[in-house]
Design a protein around this motif. Sequence first.
Motif, PDB file in Angstrom:
ATOM      1  N   SER A   1       0.825  -1.201   0.000  1.00 13.41           N
ATOM      2  CA  SER A   1       0.000   0.000   0.000  1.00 13.41           C
ATOM      3  C   SER A   1       0.863   1.258   0.000  1.00 13.41           C
ATOM      4  CB  SER A   1      -0.930  -0.008   1.218  1.00 13.41           C
ATOM      5  OG  SER A   1      -1.730   1.155   1.247  1.00 13.41           O
TER       6      SER A   1
ATOM      7  N   GLN B   1      -7.246  -1.991  -5.183  1.00 16.01           N
ATOM      8  CA  GLN B   1      -7.107  -1.319  -3.899  1.00 16.01           C
ATOM      9  C   GLN B   1      -8.112  -1.805  -2.851  1.00 16.01           C
ATOM     10  OE1 GLN B   1      -4.462   0.694  -3.750  1.00 16.01           O
ATOM     11  NE2 GLN B   1      -4.693   0.873  -1.550  1.00 16.01           N
TER      12      GLN B   1
ATOM     13  N   HIS C   1      -1.181  -5.310 -13.493  1.00 16.11           N
ATOM     14  CA  HIS C   1      -0.609  -3.987 -13.215  1.00 16.11           C
ATOM     15  C   HIS C   1       0.894  -4.062 -12.976  1.00 16.11           C
ATOM     16  CE1 HIS C   1       0.363  -0.230 -11.250  1.00 16.11           C
ATOM     17  NE2 HIS C   1       0.758  -0.909 -10.192  1.00 16.11           N
TER      18      HIS C   1
ATOM     19  N   GLU D   1       3.343  -2.020 -15.610  1.00 17.65           N
ATOM     20  CA  GLU D   1       4.101  -0.852 -15.149  1.00 17.65           C
ATOM     21  C   GLU D   1       5.552  -0.883 -15.629  1.00 17.65           C
ATOM     22  OE1 GLU D   1       5.416   0.525 -10.858  1.00 17.65           O
ATOM     23  OE2 GLU D   1       3.260   0.815 -11.150  1.00 17.65           O
TER      24      GLU D   1
ATOM     25  N   GLU E   1       2.105   7.229  -6.547  1.00 13.99           N
ATOM     26  CA  GLU E   1       1.107   8.215  -6.931  1.00 13.99           C
ATOM     27  C   GLU E   1       1.460   9.622  -6.460  1.00 13.99           C
ATOM     28  OE1 GLU E   1      -2.896   7.174  -5.959  1.00 13.99           O
ATOM     29  OE2 GLU E   1      -2.666   5.088  -6.576  1.00 13.99           O
TER      30      GLU E   1
ATOM     31  N   HIS F   1       2.467   1.973  -3.411  1.00 13.22           N
ATOM     32  CA  HIS F   1       1.615   2.611  -4.407  1.00 13.22           C
ATOM     33  C   HIS F   1       1.305   4.059  -4.045  1.00 13.22           C
ATOM     34  CE1 HIS F   1       0.481  -1.703  -5.549  1.00 13.22           C
ATOM     35  NE2 HIS F   1       1.180  -1.200  -6.537  1.00 13.22           N
TER      36      HIS F   1
ATOM     37  N   HIS G   1      -4.325   1.010 -10.102  1.00  9.44           N
ATOM     38  CA  HIS G   1      -4.287   0.850  -8.652  1.00  9.44           C
ATOM     39  C   HIS G   1      -5.702   0.697  -8.085  1.00  9.44           C
ATOM     40  CE1 HIS G   1      -0.109   2.998  -8.111  1.00  9.44           C
ATOM     41  NE2 HIS G   1      -0.035   1.849  -8.764  1.00  9.44           N
TER      42      HIS G   1
END
Length: 254
Positions: A77, A112, A149, A153, A84, A80, A108
């Motif tokens: 967590s 999440q 993801h 990325e 961001e 990410h 995300h």
Amino acid sequence: MAKPRWADGPWSLIETPSKTKDMSQHGAIFIANEMACTHNCIIRGMNSIYLQAEYVQKPEDIADFLIFVRSWASWVSDHHILEEGTMFPGFEEVARTPGLLGDNVEQHHAFQPQLKTLLAYSTDTKPDKYVAETIRKTIEEMAPSFHQHLSDEINSLLSLQSYNGQALLKVYKRAVAEATKQDKHAVPPLVLGLRDVTYEGGSRWPALPPLSEWIVHYVFGRRYSGAWRFLPCDTWGKPRALAFGPKSEEGTTV
């Protein structure tokens, strides 16, 4: 005898760019490679949780396992949030293209909710209320979009090679420095035990100052030492059999 179950599945690891590319050619390649190594640690953690969850039964083992899950979910967590809030905006500023990495941020949002569920469950659940299927189902719901993801990325980062590599590296190093402020009793022991120095023929990721592994193992790792039993590697990144799972006649985890 059946092959020992390990943390390279059921969700597959990512091929690192260094396998086919020269990292010295551009900062974006170096960053993508670093991120691929991080993402493989994340995947090994998810696999380790999923594979061992149903075999942890004693209250003291469950308590340690929940700390392991909580440490992993919290670290992911925070990773990410850092992307961001710091890393992606910095990359977009270098590229002078706002929203360039917007698709990665949007991804995300897909997983999440399940990540938050894992964090809350591992934080709030008492050992006598533990239900392994809750964790496994949450991971099964999260894994498809999450794994996609983590792979996508890397391609997004490689696409930054048309921009100033040194400026991108400066942003990346600033984000890494921010990441070092995370809980030293949880994150370093977790990450070092989720890397595999034998992967793809050998890897020394991450670059560490002398004696760092010893300090992590004997100092920072002590507070939650019981939780690190569930890691797929030791502090030095050497793979080992998962601690919990179905046993063969010889007693080997399979």
